[in-house]
Design an enzyme around this catalytic site. Structure first.
Site, PDB file in Angstrom:
ATOM      1  N   GLU A 100       0.785  -0.954  -0.109  1.00 43.57           N
ATOM      2  CA  GLU A 100       0.370   0.019  -0.189  1.00 43.57           C
ATOM      3  C   GLU A 100       0.682   1.640   0.325  1.00 43.57           C
ATOM      4  OE1 GLU A 100      -3.287  -2.555   2.817  1.00 43.57           O
ATOM      5  OE2 GLU A 100      -2.584  -0.207   3.433  1.00 43.57           O
ATOM      6  N   GLU A 155      -4.978  -8.950   4.021  1.00 46.55           N
ATOM      7  CA  GLU A 155      -5.506  -8.122   5.374  1.00 46.55           C
ATOM      8  C   GLU A 155      -6.842  -8.931   5.560  1.00 46.55           C
ATOM      9  OE1 GLU A 155      -3.491  -6.671   3.450  1.00 46.55           O
ATOM     10  OE2 GLU A 155      -2.561  -5.148   4.664  1.00 46.55           O
TER      11      GLU A 155
END
Length: 777
Positions: A631, A651
């Site tokens: 990210e 995640e």
């Protein structure tokens, strides 16, 4: 046909390449000839295609016997197809390096007199621009629609013999601009025969080449394939990290490597599958002596030396295992004689290597004086200084030529000097070779600047940047040293020996524009400057560069330090080792809601830092990028990867929320793929990442940092408005802060529900199970 070394001295039974192709198509019509990627073409298919294209050349383009036809293409099947079609038309092929720029291309087209250039859509505008700038009559043909379909598949009846000129093969000579070696059909057929016999190749072998087809090596590999009826695998480019994977995938039994390739291959991390290959033999040129035995041991096949030049094909070969690690290039092939001569032309144990026999060029195109200087009484004067051993074997100890051999590329100093001296800031320039551990030699330019021009780093960079727009990348100097004047000979040539000695005794301002200057900083993020670009490297390779809170804080601090434009013109983020980063350090996971907030806030801080810079930020994604680390790359202005790059956002599977404002950034980059990326948590390899937009480019690992730095430099020209454009193009701060607030709330819920802790627990349980299974196995 299977050949063996005892047939090296025989004359090839077929005199021309076109006749060889016709014979193979008749004898083995369905036999595989060329393999590019996952597509293969048989001998009959290539024979028919080249015949049709030859008719098109004659009937549509008006190409006649002896006319020159340029080929400016990367490694695609159209390259050998156009080559063989040109030869069927009785014309002469002019291979042109696909990375040439305007100055290089204009020189080759003007010198060769090529009337037609086969190229692709990427290069057609360049060819047309060069033609419009003074070469009227040169036509560009896009191979995507080569116009051959409507013609007959029977070869045109053009008389071609072994003595018919086939190629104008440009090569950098001892001085001056590149010269074109005139190579006949006999040259190529003999070269194919000699290499096939020396290697003992037959139709059951699989050949592989990774060099650009505009060089002679893939062309003689094609001649070998035609000689023995074996398939030739052509890779798009050489990749040290992927080379042996391709060897295994294609079942390759023979290949040729040269220059820096053996060193770069050996520097790759050892792989348990290294010896899992079908290789019988590797031919190469210039194996580092102390690496020779280790290369054979690692990949389980003999590595044998060849010596040759474009002018002469193959001259020496070392087939004996006794030569391993000796530095010997072996003995002459039966069709060649060699002499070692001193300055007076008398035979000596140490001196210049001279060669006589076949194959041999007929001379240099349009250069009778150069031809007479190099070819004397049939003897080719190579310019290489050698020592002849007691067993007759030849060992190179140096070169007489005023040129640089960079990683297998021959670069004429005069060509680079002429380009530099066209710059208004430069009075004169002299280019020499600088020793390099990996590439053998690098390009160094001594530069005398005009009055009023400062001999500083900014000047060096601007001069080299302008030269780089005219020269192929491999010719661009890495080192620049400024001088007040040049020592000269009575004939007003630069006395380069004296120049180098003077520089060694008292160097002028000197700048390395190609490597990194290290700056010592504490913590697990390393800082280096490359051409005034800050390269920030996550430096915990033993932990796959996992990100704990301290590392994230340090990274944000450094981004801010270099992001205001005062210390650096841009930033590159990368990782050390095989991973960009494994993301959140799961050995230091939050143990309270306060820790969760700290974790998320430190990720948010990196995002704020990157998006708040006034300089470009480039992610050089060298390997695995997991979770929050992947990210981080989304915040950057571009993402450049390698074939080993892999994105993984686990995640959702671990009960953790995405962080780093990717709820805004991910859909912005990859649109509809965002849901699958987050909820499905797939591992996304480089090619797929490029397709959906996670990556913007893929380059070879050895070029990753330099290409990222080049990107920053290109985006920050003198007098730029880069900072204003970044502010306009990047997500707005209020949009990102709103996303942070949503993510913080989601993080609170995952913690309070227990999903966060449960996900981490599952991760460690899986790791422990895997470790027990590995131990028991």
């Amino acid at each position: 046909m299977k050949l063996s070394p005892d047939r090296l001295g025989e004359d090839p039974p077929v005199p021309t390449l076109t006749a060889l192709l016709a014979e193979r198509a008749a004898q083995s019509p369905d036999g595989e000839f060329l393999r590019f990627g996952d597509r293969a073409w048989s001998f009959a298919e290539i024979d028919t295609w080249t015949s049709r294209l030859a008719h098109r050349l004659i009937e549509t383009d008006g190409v006649g016997i002896g006319d020159r036809v340029g080929i400016m293409l990367p490694n695609v099947v159209h390259w050998p197809v156009v080559w063989l079609a040109v030869l069927k038309a009785g014309a002469v092929a002019v291979p042109i390096n696909a990375v040439y720029r305007q100055a290089d291309l204009a020189f080759v087209l003007k010198d060769s007199g090529a009337r037609v250039v086969f190229t692709d859509g990427d290069r057609t505008p360049l060819v047309r621009k060069v033609a419009d700038d003074g070469l009227a009559g040169v036509r560009a043909v896009d191979v995507a629609e080569d116009g051959s379909a409507g013609y007959t598949g029977t070869a045109p009846g053009i008389p071609v013999t072994g003595e018919t000129l086939a190629n104008l093969q440009y090569t950098s000579g001892t001085t001056g601009f590149p010269k074109a070696c005139m190579l006949t059909h006999d040259y190529w057929v003999r070269l194919g025969w000699l290499c096939a016999a020396a290697a003992g190749l037959g139709p059951d072998d699989v050949l592989l080449t990774a060099q650009p087809f505009s060089y002679m090596d893939p062309q003689w590999n094609a001649a070998v394939a035609l000689t023995v009826g074996a398939p030739l695998v052509v890779l798009p480019r050489f990749s040290a990290s992927g080379f042996f994977a391709d060897v295994r995938r294609h079942g390759v039994t023979f290949c040729y490597v040269l220059g820096a390739m053996p060193t770069l291959l050996y520097k790759q991390p050892p792989d348990p599958a290294d010896r899992d290959n079908d290789l019988r033999l590797v031919f190469c040129s210039g194996i580092p002596v102390d690496l020779h035995a280790r290369l054979e041991e690692r990949w389980g096949a003999p590595w044998r030396e060849l010596y040759g030049m474009t002018e002469s094909g193959i001259d020496l070969v070392s087939l004996s295992a006794d030569a391993v690690g000796s530095g010997s290039l072996g003995l002459p092939v039966p069709t060649k004689q060699v002499r070692v001569v001193d300055q007076d032309g008398a035979e000596a144990r140490r001196g210049e290597l001279t060669i006589k026999g076949k194959p041999m060029m007929t001379g240099y195109w349009n250069r009778p004086e150069d031809t007479a200087r190099v070819l004397r009484d049939g003897w080719l004067h190579t310019g290489d200084v050698v020592v002849r051993g007691l067993d007759g074997g030849i060992r190179i100890v140096g070169r007489m030529k005023d040129m640089v051999r960079r990683g297998g590329e021959n670069i004429a100093s005069a060509e680079v000097e002429a380009t530099l001296e066209r710059d208004a800031a430069v009075v004169a320039a002299a280019v020499v070779a600088e020793p390099d551990d990996v590439l053998g030699e690098e390009v160094k330019a001594f530069v005398q600047v005009a009055d009023g021009v400062a001999p500083d780093r900014a000047t060096a960079e601007s001069i080299i940047e302008r030269a780089g727009a005219q020269l192929a990348r491999f010719k661009v100097p890495r080192y620049v040293e400024f001088v007040e004047d040049f020592p000269r000979t009575p004939s007003e040539r630069v006395a380069k020996t004296e120049l180098k000695a003077r520089a060694a005794a008292g160097p002028g301002p000197r700048y390395d524009l190609g490597t990194r200057r290290a700056t010592s900083v504490p913590g697990s993020v390393r800082v280096e400057l490359v051409r005034d670009v800050a390269v920030l490297t996550l430096s915990r390779p033993g932990k796959l560069n996992a990100l704990d809170v301290a590392t994230r804080l340090r990274l944000a601090e450094l981004v801010r330090e270099f992001g205001d434009g005062r210390k650096a013109r841009g930033i590159v983020l990368t990782g050390e080792g095989r991973a960009f980063s494994a993301g959140e350090d799961l050995r230091a996971v939050p143990t309270s809601l306060a820790d969760v907030r700290t974790a998320f806030e430190t990720f948010h801080d990196i995002t704020r830092a990157i998006l708040g810079t006034e300089v470009p930020v480039v992610a050089a994604v060298n390997g695995l990028a997991v979770g929050g680390a992947s990210e981080i790359t989304l915040c950057c202005d571009t993402r450049i990867g390698t074939p080993a790059t892999e994105y993984y956002q686990p995640e959702n599977g671990r009960g953790i929320t995405i962080s780093n404002a990717s709820s805004v950034l991910l859909p912005r980059l990859i649109r509809g793929h965002a849901m699958r990326t987050v909820l499905g948590s797939p591992r996304i390899p480089a090619a797929e990442a490029l397709r959906i937009g996670l990556l913007d480019e893929i380059v070879e690992p050895e070029n990753l940092i330099s290409h990222a730095v080049d990107t920053v430099v290109r985006w920050t020209p003198e007098g730029n408005t880069t900072a204003l454009h970044l502010a306009l193009l990047r997500p707005q701060a209020d949009e990102i802060e709103a996303a942070f607030a949503r993510e913080d709330e989601a993080a609170r819920k995952t913690w309070e529900s227990g999903a966060f802790s449960a996900g981490i627990q599952r991760f460690w349980s899986t790791k422990a199970t895997d470790a027990r299974q590995e131990t028991s196995a």
